[in-house]
Design an enzyme around this catalytic site. Sequence first.
Site: not given
Length: 445
Positions: A64, A70, A366
């Site tokens: 990314q 993410c 995340h």
Amino acid sequence: MSFVINADQLKDFKQDYANRQETQILERTVAKNGVKAASFDWHAIADNDQHFSIDLATGDVADQKQSGRCWLFAALNTMRHNMQNRFNLPDDFELSQSYAFFWDKFEKANWFYENIIQTADLDIDDRKVAWLLDAPQSDGGQWDMLCALIEKYGVVPKSAQPETYNSSRSNEINAVLNNQLRHDAVILRQLVHEQASESQINATRKEMLNTVYRMLAYAFGEPVQTFDFEYRTKKDKQFHRDSNLTPVAFFDKYVGWDLSEYVSIIQAPTKDKAYHKTYTIEMLGNVVGGRQVKHLNLSMTELKELAIKQLQNGESVWFGSDVVKYSETKLGILALNTYGYEDLFDTKLTMSKADMLDYHQSMMDHAMVLTGVDLVDGKPAKWKVENSWGPKVGEKGYFVMSDEWMDQYVYQIVVNKKYLSDELKADQAQEPIVLKPWDPMGTLA
């Protein structure tokens, strides 16, 4: 009642520091090397090796780069894993994260305008208005938000909509776009205060969205409408071409998932969230009129059982966690014994998962993918994790997560409803309880 630090107290602190036998050694070590290096426990390497009783083949790890995508990477990765198996695609095949990124930012702009108008009668310093203005849009998101995008815009292979400078380094476009949205918020709130007609407000809003579309098209390229899908199979090297596909047709043909069957399970043991109830978050989303964010709260034991069932069936699992806690990025280790902070500083830092959420010590930040698990006597010992930080961290981009770390810092998974019992399906079908916009279960991965 105030407590003022005085000279006598400082004298006591200095004396205690001087009396400790380890003071000079630790001061030199920590000051020179930093807290993490000084507290790293090498036993974590041996305890978290890359061997798993269930280990899915998932190809190359994506990257990314300097963006907060993410959640998009992880979700699209779960889909490409399935595609790679079905169509014998090469290991480096990816779905376009940039295509989804464009539409997410475009829809988030409209979502922001919607909420600004809905809250226009509130004072500018009202907490809800302040929350909206603090981050009009960002890179982050949740599973249901991606589903809302796909249901409306489909998906495309990365070859049809490749990365640009701004998709890989989003800070510049984010700064300008948030400037634009706050500028527009002033105008929209003023129109409401002046009792402008709905048609006038909508006309103004349309012009604003036209500007946003142009900004995003400059940054990411205009989204592809039709394309040819060309690939060579991994095993027998056969060439295939499928011409003149639309993004929706591509999703239907090559991914083929019924997204309504995939549901979010959270693990939030706080007092305000009973287990076996569903929750949504006020003002959280991206597509106006699209899919609602909805979570079913379960115990960690139940969450793990569902994740294992899906892995045993050969399907990877999207999950959200607090990745920065006790993680060693270069080695790819997520384990509670990675760093001995308590031993280093001779203190107590441990908090319950509920207290960490309530006291802002931890929250989901995340999203990654579970691609394996090591079962010992039927119980998980550690989990294999596909990250989206490229192949230079962990084992070619794959991390190891200890089961104890999962207990503490994993907050969400997404599973197919077919793995839920009839009782859990009934629980998931409940109307969700609405949480406040700043609830930790509303944070964006």
